[in-house]
Design an enzyme around this catalytic site. Structure first.
Site, PDB file in Angstrom:
ATOM      1  N   LYS A   1       0.833  -1.201   0.000  1.00 43.99           N
ATOM      2  CA  LYS A   1       0.000   0.000   0.000  1.00 43.99           C
ATOM      3  C   LYS A   1       0.876   1.263   0.000  1.00 43.99           C
ATOM      4  CE  LYS A   1      -3.885  -2.264   2.421  1.00 43.99           C
ATOM      5  NZ  LYS A   1      -4.616  -2.323   3.719  1.00 43.99           N
TER       6      LYS A   1
ATOM      7  N   HIS B   1      -1.846  -5.436   1.790  1.00 40.52           N
ATOM      8  CA  HIS B   1      -3.109  -6.162   1.662  1.00 40.52           C
ATOM      9  C   HIS B   1      -2.787  -7.568   1.184  1.00 40.52           C
ATOM     10  CE1 HIS B   1      -7.080  -7.379   0.306  1.00 40.52           C
ATOM     11  NE2 HIS B   1      -6.475  -7.848  -0.771  1.00 40.52           N
TER      12      HIS B   1
ATOM     13  N   THR C   1      -5.157  -7.582  10.925  1.00 39.79           N
ATOM     14  CA  THR C   1      -5.608  -6.352  10.269  1.00 39.79           C
ATOM     15  C   THR C   1      -5.221  -5.102  11.072  1.00 39.79           C
ATOM     16  OG1 THR C   1      -7.515  -7.577   9.424  1.00 39.79           O
ATOM     17  CG2 THR C   1      -7.675  -5.169   9.408  1.00 39.79           C
TER      18      THR C   1
ATOM     19  N   PHE D   1     -15.462   3.715   8.499  1.00 32.20           N
ATOM     20  CA  PHE D   1     -14.102   4.074   8.086  1.00 32.20           C
ATOM     21  C   PHE D   1     -13.904   3.966   6.569  1.00 32.20           C
ATOM     22  CE2 PHE D   1     -13.994  -0.431   9.468  1.00 32.20           C
ATOM     23  CZ  PHE D   1     -13.536  -1.047   8.311  1.00 32.20           C
TER      24      PHE D   1
ATOM     25  N   ARG E   1       2.749  -6.222   9.426  1.00 29.57           N
ATOM     26  CA  ARG E   1       1.886  -5.171   9.981  1.00 29.57           C
ATOM     27  C   ARG E   1       2.293  -4.833  11.416  1.00 29.57           C
ATOM     28  NH1 ARG E   1      -3.908  -7.418   7.633  1.00 29.57           N
ATOM     29  NH2 ARG E   1      -3.965  -6.166   5.720  1.00 29.57           N
TER      30      ARG E   1
ATOM     31  N   ASN F   1      -1.780  -0.177   7.488  1.00 25.76           N
ATOM     32  CA  ASN F   1      -1.228  -1.503   7.788  1.00 25.76           C
ATOM     33  C   ASN F   1      -0.379  -2.081   6.653  1.00 25.76           C
ATOM     34  OD1 ASN F   1      -3.323  -2.149   6.097  1.00 25.76           O
ATOM     35  ND2 ASN F   1      -4.484  -3.334   7.601  1.00 25.76           N
TER      36      ASN F   1
ATOM     37  N   ARG G   1      -0.976 -14.533   4.681  1.00 21.82           N
ATOM     38  CA  ARG G   1      -1.705 -13.889   5.784  1.00 21.82           C
ATOM     39  C   ARG G   1      -0.925 -14.017   7.092  1.00 21.82           C
ATOM     40  NH1 ARG G   1      -6.319 -10.567   4.809  1.00 21.82           N
ATOM     41  NH2 ARG G   1      -7.122 -11.175   6.845  1.00 21.82           N
TER      42      ARG G   1
HETATM   43  P1  DAT Z   1      -7.624  -7.294   5.959  1.00 22.33           P
HETATM   44  O1  DAT Z   1      -6.922  -6.177   5.227  1.00 22.33           O
HETATM   45  O2  DAT Z   1      -6.771  -7.850   7.071  1.00 22.33           O
HETATM   46  O3  DAT Z   1      -8.147  -8.373   5.052  1.00 22.33           O
HETATM   47  P2  DAT Z   1     -10.356  -6.288   6.164  1.00 22.33           P
HETATM   48  O4  DAT Z   1     -10.590  -6.896   4.830  1.00 22.33           O
HETATM   49  O5  DAT Z   1     -11.325  -6.599   7.258  1.00 22.33           O
HETATM   50  O6  DAT Z   1      -8.881  -6.644   6.701  1.00 22.33           O
HETATM   51  O7  DAT Z   1     -10.308  -4.708   6.051  1.00 22.33           O
HETATM   52  C1  DAT Z   1      -9.705  -4.097   4.937  1.00 22.33           C
HETATM   53  C2  DAT Z   1      -8.965  -2.871   5.406  1.00 22.33           C
HETATM   54  O8  DAT Z   1      -9.862  -1.954   6.036  1.00 22.33           O
HETATM   55  C3  DAT Z   1      -7.890  -3.164   6.453  1.00 22.33           C
HETATM   56  O9  DAT Z   1      -6.666  -3.546   5.892  1.00 22.33           O
HETATM   57  C4  DAT Z   1      -7.803  -1.848   7.178  1.00 22.33           C
HETATM   58  C5  DAT Z   1      -9.214  -1.305   7.118  1.00 22.33           C
HETATM   59  N1  DAT Z   1      -9.945  -1.589   8.367  1.00 22.33           N
HETATM   60  C6  DAT Z   1     -10.519  -2.753   8.737  1.00 22.33           C
HETATM   61  N2  DAT Z   1     -11.105  -2.654   9.949  1.00 22.33           N
HETATM   62  C7  DAT Z   1     -10.901  -1.376  10.344  1.00 22.33           C
HETATM   63  C8  DAT Z   1     -11.263  -0.614  11.511  1.00 22.33           C
HETATM   64  N3  DAT Z   1     -11.964  -1.164  12.510  1.00 22.33           N
HETATM   65  N4  DAT Z   1     -10.865   0.688  11.583  1.00 22.33           N
HETATM   66  C9  DAT Z   1     -10.165   1.256  10.582  1.00 22.33           C
HETATM   67  N5  DAT Z   1      -9.793   0.603   9.446  1.00 22.33           N
HETATM   68  C10 DAT Z   1     -10.159  -0.691   9.340  1.00 22.33           C
HETATM   69 MG    MG Z   2      -9.654  -8.291   3.635  1.00 24.35          MG
END
Ligand code: DAT
Ligand code: MG
Length: 169
Positions: A11, A125, A97, A59, A108, A122, A91
């Protein structure tokens, strides 16, 4: 043990912090191979489609701005990895996350942060499961951009304008 492919994005924060080398090294330690790679300027349309399952989250707008590079640089490095159990392996290397909850030895955990306004910066992806991996890889890459691809392709005759490097006179 399953042959899988997965989408990894470095990212905008990962690029600005010069973490590309470290991330590629960590991912090269788990016996998977890169089958596609490109630098992408992320449009709003692409960002919103990529994260469409999070549309209802509070968010979401900030997440879209972040992945489009509004806070760092307007690009991401998109990679496709292929190999045995690739999704789980990647992962595990990237971690949870929420960077505050990620193990400190994960990407991360090492390099992520949460901003004052609550954006999870983070760094990377990675696709969560096979269904998402297929959807995401097809969103970010065309079949001919991958040197090895496990999804079926079909050919279509199309007319389109292509760009070439201009010849010097
Ligand atoms: P991941 O990237 O681990 O697959 P995700 O698909 O649930 O996680 O979410 C995508 C992205 O959204 C994640 O990398 C960061 C953001 N995100 C997720 N939960 C969040 C939260 N509670 N507050 C802020 N950003 C969040
Ligand atoms: Mg995801």
């Amino acid at each position: 043990m399953k042959e899988q492919q997965t989408l990894v994005l470095i990212k905008p924060d990962g690029l600005v912090k010069s973490l590309t080398g470290n991330i590629l090294t960590e991912l090269s330690d788990v016996d998977i191979i890169i089958t596609g790679a490109k630098i992408v300027q992320v449009t709003r349309e692409l960002a919103e489609e990529h994260y469409n399952h999070l549309k209802e989250e509070k968010f979401f707008d900030e997440l879209i701005k972040y992945v489009m590079g509004e806070y760092h640089t307007r690009r991401v490095l998109a990679l496709v990895y292929h190999g045995t159990d690739t999704i789980g392996k990647v992962r595990r290397v990237i971690g949870e996350t929420n960077p505050e909850e990620a193990e400190p030895t994960t990407i991360r955990g090492k390099y992520g942060r949460i901003t004052k306004s609550g954006v999870f910066e983070n760094v990377v992806h990675a696709s969560e499961n096979e269904k998402e991996a297929e959807r995401e890889i097809k969103l970010w890459f065309r079949p001919e951009e991958l040197v090895h691809n496990i999804y079926p392709t079909e050919s279509k005759d199309v007319t389109k304008t292509e760009f070439f490097w201009k010849e010097k006179k």
